[in-house]
Design an enzyme around this catalytic site. Structure first.
Site, PDB file in Angstrom:
ATOM      1  N   LYS A 163      51.365  -4.521  -2.144  1.00 34.78           N
ATOM      2  CA  LYS A 163      50.285  -3.565  -2.410  1.00 34.78           C
ATOM      3  C   LYS A 163      49.378  -4.116  -3.505  1.00 34.78           C
ATOM      4  CE  LYS A 163      49.543   1.385  -3.391  1.00 34.78           C
ATOM      5  NZ  LYS A 163      50.209   2.676  -3.668  1.00 34.78           N
TER       6      LYS A 163
ATOM      7  N   SER B 115      53.250   8.285  -2.267  1.00 38.68           N
ATOM      8  CA  SER B 115      52.439   7.202  -1.713  1.00 38.68           C
ATOM      9  C   SER B 115      53.212   6.114  -0.985  1.00 38.68           C
ATOM     10  CB  SER B 115      51.585   6.568  -2.819  1.00 38.68           C
ATOM     11  OG  SER B 115      50.559   7.439  -3.208  1.00 38.68           O
TER      12      SER B 115
ATOM     13  N   SER C  21      48.978   6.565  -0.753  1.00 39.43           N
ATOM     14  CA  SER C  21      47.964   5.555  -0.942  1.00 39.43           C
ATOM     15  C   SER C  21      48.373   4.173  -0.424  1.00 39.43           C
ATOM     16  CB  SER C  21      47.646   5.444  -2.446  1.00 39.43           C
ATOM     17  OG  SER C  21      48.790   5.002  -3.191  1.00 39.43           O
TER      18      SER C  21
END
EC number: 6.3.5.7
Length: 485
Positions: free
Chosen positions: A74, A173, A149
């Site tokens: 990420k 997330s 997210s």
């Protein structure tokens, strides 16, 4: 291929890390134009890391427990020499001078990074729609969001672009996109995994964890990234158990709490049906189902949206156009340059949360909002403590619905925030939680089952999730999907 099988193939010479990494990069090249899971594909680094693994094996050296395993990172985790953007214009050209603890441990374990994955800007969102670089598509239906997210990390694993991925979880997330994309997503106990090198959103809530296609693979990744780190003052200095060894321990007699407040009005009927069927599957495996009530569970979302923006407003104050990050041109003064840099560098959702947090911390309102939210957070944690005196794990849906369409919630922030209704309480209490696929709705979209455990009980969480996964075999009868591997 599961990590265990891949490791055997690598060590017996029937496969090489170079071949495996090239297959991943070819899959990315074929699917990325439609999927858009990555902000940056790191082909050269992947090839260099894969070559190092193959050389270690040729030299009869131990290449590490994740040797040759391809991974997406990420893009809010610092990677030395590789841009870390947080999917924001503010950090579009930021190249960290140091490696995060988790990526440092992954490289020592032999993992191969194929790229940095897309996310909602600064991890603020539930769909990747707030990314400055465009939205990621859901592999099951490219016309829908992957969740957020950590949407890019969930999507790249579901699409077979890499074996596993890392995400961060502040209010769901990891788990919510795992549910939307039909993969396993694990949020460890707060402090179980070092946050050193994670770009901060809400420091008392953020936690790093893996995405994978199987529970066993998440256990293998957690084994590597967990453990004390003196550079992170919130890192827990406790031994790391053997998570993989726990997977096949019997689960007969364990008590699973069905959290009544999670089955709320607005829950998609197919989601409720699949999750209740999963509970019955666990009962058939010898678990005892117990109805449990945590009345303040539903207060979690209101509590979170005071605490998280408050912490974000403080953490994001560092982006002033001076030390690093985006700097606006043509400003008449230092203060004007800072204001213009922040206005141009941050997107709408980030600015909204900074404003909410600044308001909640302001002198006239800090008692009414921030301090009261912290008191409710304590009450939520205490309710979980009492619940775990009765049961071993808690069971809920991961998300109230399956994946929604772009724009469906983006113009209604409150509707978007409600997507995390069922995941937020675990962050407020610092609990480990996992999302495991448990079915599909009538449109062929995945549904996730969430299990929560007491602090530092990841072993039990993984154990029960693994037994459910093996018994239910949800993916054996999965619907056809255009981008799913």
């Amino acid at each position: 291929m599961p990590i265990g099988a891949w490791s055997d193939a690598l060590r017996n010479g029937s496969a090489t890390a170079k071949e495996h990494s090239e297959q991943a990069l070819e899959r990315i090249a074929a699917t990325e134009p439609e999927l858009k899971a990555f902000v940056n594909v790191t082909g050269d680094q992947a090839r260099a890391q894969a070559e190092a693994v193959d050389q270690a094996i040729a030299a009869k050296q131990d290449p590490g427990p994740l040797a040759g395993v391809t991974i997406g990172i990420k893009d809010n985790l610092c990677t030395k020499g590789v841009t870390t953007t947080c999917s924001s214009r503010m950090l579009e050209n930021f190249v960290p001078p140091y490696e995060s603890t988790v990526t440092e441990r992954l490289w020592k374990a032999g993992a191969v990074m194929v790229g940095k994955t897309n996310l909602d800007e600064f991890a603020m969102g539930s769909s990747t729609e707030t990314s400055a670089f465009g939205m990621t598509s859901n592999p099951w239906d490219p016309g829908r969001v992957p969740g957020g997210s950590s949407g890019g990390s969930a999507a790249c694993v579901a699409a077979g672009q890499c074996d596993v991925a890392l995400g961060s979880d502040t209010g769901g997330s990891i788990r919510q996109p795992a549910s939307f994309c039909g993969v396993v997503g694990l949020k460890p106990t707060y402090g179980r995994v070092s946050r050193w090198g994670l770009v901060a959103f809400a420091s008392s809530l953020d936690q790093i964890g893996p995405f994978s296609r199987t529970v066993a693979d998440s256990a293998a990744v957690l084994q590597v990234i967990a453990g004390h780190d003196p550079r992170d003052s919130t890192s827990l200095d406790v031994p790391v158990p053997d998570y993989s060894a726990a997977l096949n321990r019997p689960i007969q007699g364990l008590k699973i709490g069905i959290l009544q407040e999670a089955f709320v009005e607005g829950l998609q009927p197919e989601v409720e049906a699949s999750v209740r069927a999963a509970a019955e599957q666990l009962a058939s495996l010898g678990c005892e189902l117990v109805d449990v009530s945590c009345p303040r569970f539903q207060a979690g979302i209101a509590t979170y949206y005071v605490i998280a923006p408050s912490e974000a407003s403080a953490n994001l104050a560092r982006y002033d156009g001076v030390k690093y990050g985006y700097r606006a041109a043509d400003a008449e003064s230092l203060s004007a340059m800072t204001a213009k840099s922040r206005a141009e560098g941050f997107g709408d959702e980030v600015q909204r949360r900074i404003l909410i947090g600044t308001y909640a911390l302001s002198a006239g309102y800090v008692d009414a909002y921030y301090k009261k939210a912290q008191q409710v957070r304590t009450l939520i944690r205490q309710e979980f403590d009492r619940a775990f005196e009765q049961v071993d794990l808690l069971l809920t849906p991961t998300a109230p619905t399956t994946a929604f369409t772009p724009g469906e919630h983006s113009n209604d922030p409150l509707a978007m925030y409600l997507a995390d209704l069922l995941t937020i309480p675990a962050n407020l209490a610092g609990l480990p939680a996992i999302s495991v696929p448990c079915g599909f709705d009538g449109q062929g979209l995945p549904i996730g089952l969430q299990l929560m455990a007491p602090v530092l009980q990841e072993e039990r969480l993984l154990q029960v999730a693994h037994h459910y996964e093996q018994a239910a075999d949800v993916m054996a009868n999965r619907p056809e999907a255009p981008l799913v591997a």
